[in-house]
Write a protein that holds these residues in place. Structure first.
Motif, PDB file in Angstrom:
ATOM      1  N   ALA A 146       0.893  -6.198  13.260  1.00 30.57           N
ATOM      2  CA  ALA A 146       1.605  -5.510  12.187  1.00 30.57           C
ATOM      3  C   ALA A 146       1.531  -6.259  10.868  1.00 30.57           C
ATOM      4  N   PHE A 147       1.237  -7.557  10.937  1.00 34.33           N
ATOM      5  CA  PHE A 147       1.194  -8.385   9.734  1.00 34.33           C
ATOM      6  C   PHE A 147      -0.240  -8.715   9.302  1.00 34.33           C
ATOM      7  N   GLY A 148      -1.195  -7.900   9.733  1.00 35.07           N
ATOM      8  CA  GLY A 148      -2.551  -8.015   9.204  1.00 35.07           C
ATOM      9  C   GLY A 148      -3.619  -8.468  10.163  1.00 35.07           C
ATOM     10  N   LYS A 149      -3.262  -8.894  11.370  1.00 33.21           N
ATOM     11  CA  LYS A 149      -4.282  -9.321  12.338  1.00 33.21           C
ATOM     12  C   LYS A 149      -4.732  -8.093  13.133  1.00 33.21           C
ATOM     13  N   ASN A 150      -5.476  -7.224  12.448  1.00 33.50           N
ATOM     14  CA  ASN A 150      -5.916  -5.970  13.039  1.00 33.50           C
ATOM     15  C   ASN A 150      -7.248  -5.566  12.404  1.00 33.50           C
ATOM     16  N   PRO A 151      -7.911  -4.538  12.900  1.00 33.24           N
ATOM     17  CA  PRO A 151      -9.269  -4.229  12.423  1.00 33.24           C
ATOM     18  C   PRO A 151      -9.391  -3.942  10.928  1.00 33.24           C
ATOM     19  N   VAL A 152      -8.325  -3.479  10.283  1.00 29.75           N
ATOM     20  CA  VAL A 152      -8.433  -3.203   8.847  1.00 29.75           C
ATOM     21  C   VAL A 152      -7.862  -4.334   8.010  1.00 29.75           C
ATOM     22  N   GLY A 153      -7.295  -5.344   8.654  1.00 27.08           N
ATOM     23  CA  GLY A 153      -6.820  -6.529   7.951  1.00 27.08           C
ATOM     24  C   GLY A 153      -5.673  -6.278   6.998  1.00 27.08           C
ATOM     25  N   ARG A 154      -4.824  -5.300   7.317  1.00 22.45           N
ATOM     26  CA  ARG A 154      -3.735  -4.934   6.425  1.00 22.45           C
ATOM     27  C   ARG A 154      -2.382  -4.967   7.128  1.00 22.45           C
ATOM     28  N   HIS A 155      -1.352  -5.320   6.363  1.00 20.39           N
ATOM     29  CA  HIS A 155       0.010  -5.214   6.858  1.00 20.39           C
ATOM     30  C   HIS A 155       0.382  -3.735   6.964  1.00 20.39           C
ATOM     31  N   PHE A 156       1.254  -3.401   7.911  1.00 23.04           N
ATOM     32  CA  PHE A 156       1.631  -2.002   8.120  1.00 23.04           C
ATOM     33  C   PHE A 156       2.421  -1.418   6.946  1.00 23.04           C
ATOM     34  N   SER A 157       2.993  -2.246   6.077  1.00 26.36           N
ATOM     35  CA  SER A 157       3.790  -1.763   4.945  1.00 26.36           C
ATOM     36  C   SER A 157       2.943  -1.714   3.678  1.00 26.36           C
ATOM     37  N   HIS A 158       2.937  -0.561   3.026  1.00 25.06           N
ATOM     38  CA  HIS A 158       2.148  -0.416   1.793  1.00 25.06           C
ATOM     39  C   HIS A 158       2.620  -1.400   0.725  1.00 25.06           C
ATOM     40  N   ARG A 159       3.926  -1.575   0.600  1.00 23.14           N
ATOM     41  CA  ARG A 159       4.454  -2.496  -0.393  1.00 23.14           C
ATOM     42  C   ARG A 159       4.720  -3.881   0.180  1.00 23.14           C
ATOM     43  N   GLY A 160       4.048  -4.211   1.268  1.00 24.23           N
ATOM     44  CA  GLY A 160       4.228  -5.514   1.885  1.00 24.23           C
ATOM     45  C   GLY A 160       4.075  -6.678   0.927  1.00 24.23           C
ATOM     46  N   PRO A 161       3.032  -6.697   0.081  1.00 25.39           N
ATOM     47  CA  PRO A 161       2.869  -7.829  -0.843  1.00 25.39           C
ATOM     48  C   PRO A 161       4.040  -7.995  -1.811  1.00 25.39           C
ATOM     49  N   GLU A 162       4.739  -6.901  -2.125  1.00 32.00           N
ATOM     50  CA  GLU A 162       5.881  -6.978  -3.035  1.00 32.00           C
ATOM     51  C   GLU A 162       7.168  -7.360  -2.313  1.00 32.00           C
ATOM     52  N   GLU A 163       7.276  -6.979  -1.058  1.00 35.42           N
ATOM     53  CA  GLU A 163       8.565  -7.060  -0.375  1.00 35.42           C
ATOM     54  C   GLU A 163       8.649  -8.130   0.713  1.00 35.42           C
ATOM     55  N   ILE A 164       7.514  -8.609   1.187  1.00 37.67           N
ATOM     56  CA  ILE A 164       7.517  -9.526   2.324  1.00 37.67           C
ATOM     57  C   ILE A 164       6.828 -10.820   1.923  1.00 37.67           C
ATOM     58  N   GLU A 165       7.538 -11.887   2.029  1.00 37.34           N
ATOM     59  CA  GLU A 165       7.027 -13.188   1.608  1.00 37.34           C
ATOM     60  C   GLU A 165       5.705 -13.512   2.304  1.00 37.34           C
ATOM     61  N   GLY A 166       4.686 -13.811   1.514  1.00 37.85           N
ATOM     62  CA  GLY A 166       3.410 -14.266   2.042  1.00 37.85           C
ATOM     63  C   GLY A 166       2.395 -13.195   2.343  1.00 37.85           C
ATOM     64  N   VAL A 167       2.771 -11.913   2.337  1.00 39.66           N
ATOM     65  CA  VAL A 167       1.818 -10.848   2.661  1.00 39.66           C
ATOM     66  C   VAL A 167       0.872 -10.623   1.484  1.00 39.66           C
ATOM     67  N   ASP A 168      -0.415 -10.544   1.771  1.00 39.67           N
ATOM     68  CA  ASP A 168      -1.446 -10.422   0.735  1.00 39.67           C
ATOM     69  C   ASP A 168      -1.953  -9.004   0.553  1.00 39.67           C
ATOM     70  N   LEU A 169      -2.057  -8.242   1.643  1.00 39.70           N
ATOM     71  CA  LEU A 169      -2.698  -6.933   1.575  1.00 39.70           C
ATOM     72  C   LEU A 169      -1.882  -5.933   2.383  1.00 39.70           C
ATOM     73  N   GLY A 170      -1.332  -4.934   1.704  1.00 41.04           N
ATOM     74  CA  GLY A 170      -0.517  -3.924   2.372  1.00 41.04           C
ATOM     75  C   GLY A 170      -1.330  -2.747   2.858  1.00 41.04           C
ATOM     76  N   TRP A 171      -0.645  -1.807   3.512  1.00 37.59           N
ATOM     77  CA  TRP A 171      -1.314  -0.608   4.015  1.00 37.59           C
ATOM     78  C   TRP A 171      -1.897   0.177   2.852  1.00 37.59           C
ATOM     79  N   TYR A 172      -2.915   0.987   3.129  1.00 35.70           N
ATOM     80  CA  TYR A 172      -3.676   1.665   2.089  1.00 35.70           C
ATOM     81  C   TYR A 172      -2.788   2.445   1.121  1.00 35.70           C
ATOM     82  N   ASN A 173      -1.836   3.174   1.657  1.00 37.09           N
ATOM     83  CA  ASN A 173      -1.012   4.035   0.821  1.00 37.09           C
ATOM     84  C   ASN A 173       0.328   4.289   1.505  1.00 37.09           C
ATOM     85  N   ALA A 174       1.230   4.896   0.774  1.00 35.69           N
ATOM     86  CA  ALA A 174       2.515   5.322   1.326  1.00 35.69           C
ATOM     87  C   ALA A 174       2.633   6.828   1.146  1.00 35.69           C
ATOM     88  N   HIS A 175       3.246   7.472   2.104  1.00 37.50           N
ATOM     89  CA  HIS A 175       3.414   8.923   2.033  1.00 37.50           C
ATOM     90  C   HIS A 175       4.506   9.266   1.018  1.00 37.50           C
TER      91      HIS A 175
END
Length: 773
Positions: free
Chosen positions: A586-615
């Motif tokens: 859920a925190f980026g160790k997956n085939p697309v290399g993204r956190h499950f939260s679109h705004r992860g980089p803004e809201e979660i300490e240390g997250v670099d790349l969030g999910w592609y988009n938010a609905h």
């Protein structure tokens, strides 16, 4: 949750009856079916479905069904997302022509017709799609009781590649960070086996740890630095995102976010005051959101962490809202303003249930969690709250029908009496997981027994018979029983764990063995680049076509539940890796290399790349709420296809977050330990290990009560042992007749006992010591 299509796609179908040499059709074309896998509703010996996709057209290389089958279909599963432009169907010469059939693709777990063909008279049919159908599986559905023989099924098109997909790093980590002394692994599926890797300090590139990549994975679990530094994994020219390591890093970056999400997602009074469909206590929550039990579990597992949290919620009176809001909440007297936010959220959930008289079996079952937890909640809530809920639950528990305002189109319950045996299996929507009535009935048994009710035993008997049925009838190899329950899978294994931990002496025979079997199957499906538990033993990684975000987030709760029962040490070590690998996923160790939260980089300490988009929009209107889990890799992305990019449905859902809440609660419980001893300095030493040390720059503390056998108690403040310690410690003076703490004292004489505990209810950890001198 309402399901929408990502794009509105119209299909133009061309159906032709051709009398051509079939081999000429595929000249200069790439038959994608040769790379896929064929399955069917049934087959005759020697005429298996694979023979319909082997590139040969003779009678001996045909698929034939069993005519007595209830339905007849032939399905082609392709290796990944594919834009199908043409489908060629060759019925075996000399066999009966199938006149009526449907072409279907799968969407959100259900097969949808994309074309219905009738009055066909030819053995050879070609169907063209413009624009192409984007899918990884397509099937012919040919109805019931028909004899069918298909010589060849051909599919033409091209592999789907998202032109906007970014290049994914070759080394994938938990982008935020890892917990000290827990499994720490990374994935590198495209790097050569036995490639060396190094853990380096990001600031000065100093090498601190080294190892080798094995089968696309690296392990640095025994790298446990006491530092706030950022680290990077390096192998050759490839580097990971930076990350940090802390005593309770995951808890540090999520606990406040967990609470803030639930605050914002409240119906009527959260981030919007609109009245929404499919919503009761939480927007787009439906009746199977499991929110109340997740909140109660969080508090029982780690009360100190939520009691010390900043209070941001105030009571909102229903009377201040327009007429259409009247009665939607307010039946329960308000909470005390000094209550923790988590307790206020619990109150909100229960208040809506009682105010709206919600009768669905899963809504009223949730109330048992509130009643069970009442001894730990009552200091912040009026007694009227318990009295109203208890009366309501007792009155409604065995009611078989449900009012129209309490349900939705997803209701599959045959009836709503919680004492009856539940054998109905839910779909991959997640609305009816096996065992959902077990814990509520056991809790009602404890609550009613404590109150002296003469019929208390009926609740235990219902739970016992339900558990007995599960042991005898659940087939863990069937994905619909496990990962197929998606957001709700954790409900089942938690039922096993609750029965085992609270009623071991009265548990049905075979409970432990059943859980051990589940653990072995889960592990057998997880030997891959990601330590990711697959959907089934075949090629499916996730429930077909679903946004399975909540299953990944809730799976650790199921794993920690199983670990509380499994006795095999090696098996438990492997299970622990699975629990943390799914957090990491859920925190980026997956085939697309993204956190499950679109705004992860803004809201979660240390997250670099969030999910592609938010609905945007949807029933939940969650786009403005903090800490939304928006999306996760789909079947198209596994085992390692980042080029597919942003394909598949994306939309946050309360059920995703409540699954994560539950996993965090069970993780906290699993890693909570207490010891009580007399040390070498003749001090009474209390040591508590629990997720409480979040900030190495602060000296954090936690109060705990010490009891003697006479009921006397004193409050003791435990301090973190050092800035990066997982342990909190206090040393108490021992006197001739007792112990003292901050000028308070209680008796502790020879032969007397002292007890300390942390956690509450079914998560309570307790230890005692008897004075010897």
């Amino acid at each position: 949750m309402k399901i929408y299509l990502l794009k509105k796609i119209s299909f133009l179908f061309l159906v032709s009856n051709l009398a051509l040499n079939p081999n000429s059709w595929s000249q200069q074309k790439n038959n994608l079916a040769l790379t896929g896998t064929a399955t069917a509703s049934s087959s005759q010996s020697g005429f298996e479905p694979s023979k319909a996709t082997d590139g040969m057209f003779g009678l001996e290389s045909s698929w034939k069904n069993k005519a007595e089958s209830e339905e007849t279909w032939l399905m082609l599963k392709l290796p990944g997302a594919t834009e199908i432009t043409e489908l060629f169907i060759h019925m075996t010469e000399g066999s009966s022509v199938v006149s009526d059939f449907k072409i279907q693709t799968i969407l959100n777990g259900s097969w949808r017709n994309v074309k219905e063909i009738s009055s066909n008279t030819s053995h050879r049919v070609v169907v063209g799609f413009e624009p192409p159908i984007l899918t990884d599986r397509i099937r012919l559905w040919m109805g019931k009781n028909e004899s069918v023989s298909i010589a060849e099924l051909e599919a033409y098109g091209q592999q789907y590649v998202d032109s906007t997909a970014m290049e994914v790093r070759k080394i994938l980590v938990n982008q935020s960070g890892y917990n000290l002394d827990r499994p720490k692994r990374f994935s590198a599926p495209s790097l050569a086996d036995q490639s060396p890797f190094e853990v380096i300090k990001a600031k000065d590139r100093k090498v601190l740890y080294s190892g080798f990549i094995e089968k696309g994975k690296g392990d640095f679990s025994d790298f446990n630095p006491n530092s706030q530094e950022e680290y990077i994994i390096v192998s050759g020219h490839e580097e990971s995102f930076p990350f940090r390591i802390g005593p309770y890093w995951l808890e540090r970056v999520t606990y406040r976010n967990i609470v803030d999400f639930m605050i914002g997602a409240r119906h009527y009074i959260g981030s919007t005051n609109l009245i929404r469909p499919l919503s009761f206590e939480w927007r787009d929550g439906d009746f199977f959101n499991w929110a109340l039990q997740s909140l109660v579990a969080l508090y029982l597992a780690n009360p100190g962490a939520f009691e010390r949290m900043e209070k941001t919620v105030s009571y909102v009176h229903n009377s201040t809202f327009p007429h259409e809001y009247k009665g939607l909440w307010g039946a329960l007297e308000p909470f005390h303003e000094d209550a923790p936010d988590l307790i206020k959220l619990i109150h909100w959930d229960v208040d809506v249930k009682i105010s709206q008289c919600l009768e669905h079996e899963m809504q009223k079952a949730e109330l048992a969690h509130f009643l069970y937890a009442w001894p730990y909640l009552e200091k912040w809530l009026p007694q009227q709250n318990f009295d109203r809920v208890y009366e309501y639950a007792r009155k409604k528990w065995e009611k078989t029908t449900v009012s129209a305002n309490s349900t939705s189109q997803y209701d599959l319950s045959p009836e709503h009496n919680l004492l009856t045996l539940k054998t109905q299996m839910g779909t991959t929507k997640g609305e009816m997981p096996p065992g959902y009535s077990v814990i509520p009935n056991l809790m009602m048994y404890e609550v009613t027994k404590k109150r002296g009710e003469q019929d208390a035993e009926k609740y235990f008997e219902a739970a016992y018979h339900q558990m007995e049925w599960m042991i005898q009838n659940l087939d863990w190899k069937d994905p619909i029983v496990t990962k197929g329950q998606r957001i709700s899978e954790h409900i089942t294994m938690r039922a096993f764990a609750y029965f085992y931990s609270q009623f071991l002496e009265r548990a049905p025979k075979g409970l432990k063995e059943k859980v051990t079997e589940w653990a072995k199957i889960a592990i057998s499906r997880s030997d891959n680049y990601w330590d990711f538990r697959k959907y089934s033993d075949d090629e499916d990684w996730v429930p077909p076509s679903w946004n399975e975000t909540g299953n990944v987030l809730g799976f650790p709760a199921a794993v920690f539940s199983a670990m509380s029962i499994v006795e095999d040490k090696e098996l438990n070590q492997k299970l622990e890796i699975l629990a943390w690998s799914h957090f990491d996923n859920a925190f980026g160790k997956n085939p697309v290399g993204r956190h499950f939260s679109h705004r992860g980089p803004e809201e979660i300490e240390g997250v670099d790349l969030g999910w592609y988009n938010a609905h945007k929009g949807g029933y939940g209107l969650l786009e403005e709420v903090r800490f939304v889990f928006d999306g996760s890799p789909k079947s198209f992305h596994y085992p390692n296809h980042p080029e597919v990019g942003n394909l598949g449905w994306t939309e946050g859902w309360v059920q995703f977050n409540t699954a994560f809440n539950t996993s965090m609660a069970y993780s906290a419980n699993h890693y909570t330990y207490l010891t009580l001893s007399v040390n070498s300095k003749n001090k009474l030493e209390i040591r508590l290990e629990a997720p409480l040390n979040f900030d190495p720059t602060l000296t954090e503390s936690i109060p705990i009560l010490v009891h003697n056998e006479h009921g006397q108690k004193i409050s003791v403040t435990l301090l973190e042992e050092f800035p990066y310690s997982r342990v909190f410690v206090a040393n108490l003076n021992i006197t001739k007749s007792g112990i003292t703490s901050n000028k308070e004292n209680i008796k502790w004489e020879k032969g007397g006992s002292l007890t300390v505990s942390y956690g509450l209810g079914y998560f309570k950890k307790s230890v005692a010591i008897i004075r010897q001198d």
